[in-house]
Write a protein that holds these residues in place. Structure first.
Motif, PDB file in Angstrom:
ATOM      1  N   LEU A  65      21.373 -16.996 -38.159  1.00  0.00           N
ATOM      2  CA  LEU A  65      22.559 -16.140 -38.077  1.00  0.00           C
ATOM      3  C   LEU A  65      22.557 -15.048 -39.143  1.00  0.00           C
ATOM      4  O   LEU A  65      23.246 -14.037 -39.004  1.00  0.00           O
ATOM      5  N   HIS A  70      19.878  -9.424 -35.093  1.00  0.00           N
ATOM      6  CA  HIS A  70      20.277 -10.205 -33.925  1.00  0.00           C
ATOM      7  C   HIS A  70      21.749 -10.604 -33.928  1.00  0.00           C
ATOM      8  O   HIS A  70      22.335 -10.788 -32.856  1.00  0.00           O
ATOM      9  N   TYR A  71      22.326 -10.788 -35.094  1.00  0.00           N
ATOM     10  CA  TYR A  71      23.699 -11.272 -35.187  1.00  0.00           C
ATOM     11  C   TYR A  71      24.466 -10.473 -36.225  1.00  0.00           C
ATOM     12  O   TYR A  71      23.890  -9.967 -37.185  1.00  0.00           O
ATOM     13  N   PHE A 118      27.624 -21.418 -30.323  1.00  0.00           N
ATOM     14  CA  PHE A 118      26.245 -21.252 -30.765  1.00  0.00           C
ATOM     15  C   PHE A 118      25.704 -22.622 -31.169  1.00  0.00           C
ATOM     16  O   PHE A 118      26.365 -23.374 -31.878  1.00  0.00           O
TER      17      PHE A 118
END
Length: 181
Positions: A65, A70-71, A118
């Motif tokens: 994360l 990506h996040y 998630f």
């Protein structure tokens, strides 16, 4: 984050119906399920079950994360805003007779939407020397569960129509065997 990591694939109801386990085996499974120091997940590939220390699982989740490509962290969940947007679009589609009332109600869903979740499936098939922490913590395949979200039934509805079309495409491969043969 704690709530996210409580997900397990075994339910007590399933265990009660499973008659091939002794009472001792059922108790052992339930004890494992209640143990907050571990996380039990299916492996990413193969037919294995992986038991990880909760701290290891959380380490890998936070590692992934933290990758800002990506996040990104949100101040608050966005599904609370998109619920209204989705409903407005469905209302408009219904008023234009693109979908009927029953379809609209189905696509909205029958209960309050839940936020996406998630979680990770451990990649124990990878070389242990290449793990996130070599020989200790396997990398995880990130999964964001969309079940019962505000767009879940829309995605299911679209899949119903798109899947039969996708398998007719000349480049469609059913599985590895189809590719080989």
């Amino acid at each position: 984050l704690e709530r996210i990591y409580m997900h397990t694939n075994t339910s007590i109801g399933v265990l009660k119906k499973n008659r091939n386990l002794s009472k001792g085996e059922m108790k052992a499974i339930l004890d494992l399920q209640k143990n907050r120091d571990i996380v039990i997940k299916p492996a990413d590939k193969g037919n294995s079950t992986v038991i990880l220390d909760r701290d290891q699982y959380i380490y890998e989740a936070k590692r992934q994360l933290a990758v800002s490509d990506h996040y990104r962290a949100l101040e608050e969940p966005i599904y609370t805003e998109t619920i209204d947007e989705v409903r407005e679009i469905l209302e408009e589609m219904c008023s234009k007779k693109i979908i009927n009332g029953a379809q609209k109600e189905y696509l909205i869903g029958d209960g309050p939407p839940r936020p996406r979740r998630f979680y990770l499936l451990p990649k124990i098939h990878k070389e242990p020397k290449n793990w996130s922490i070599p020989f200790q913590i396997p990398p995880g395949r990130p999964i964001v569960s969309d079940c019962n979200s505000e767009t879940y039934y829309i995605a299911e509805y679209l899949e119903h129509f798109l899947n039969p079309l996708s398998i007719r495409h000349p480049s469609y491969l059913k599985d590895t065997y189809d590719f080989i043969f």
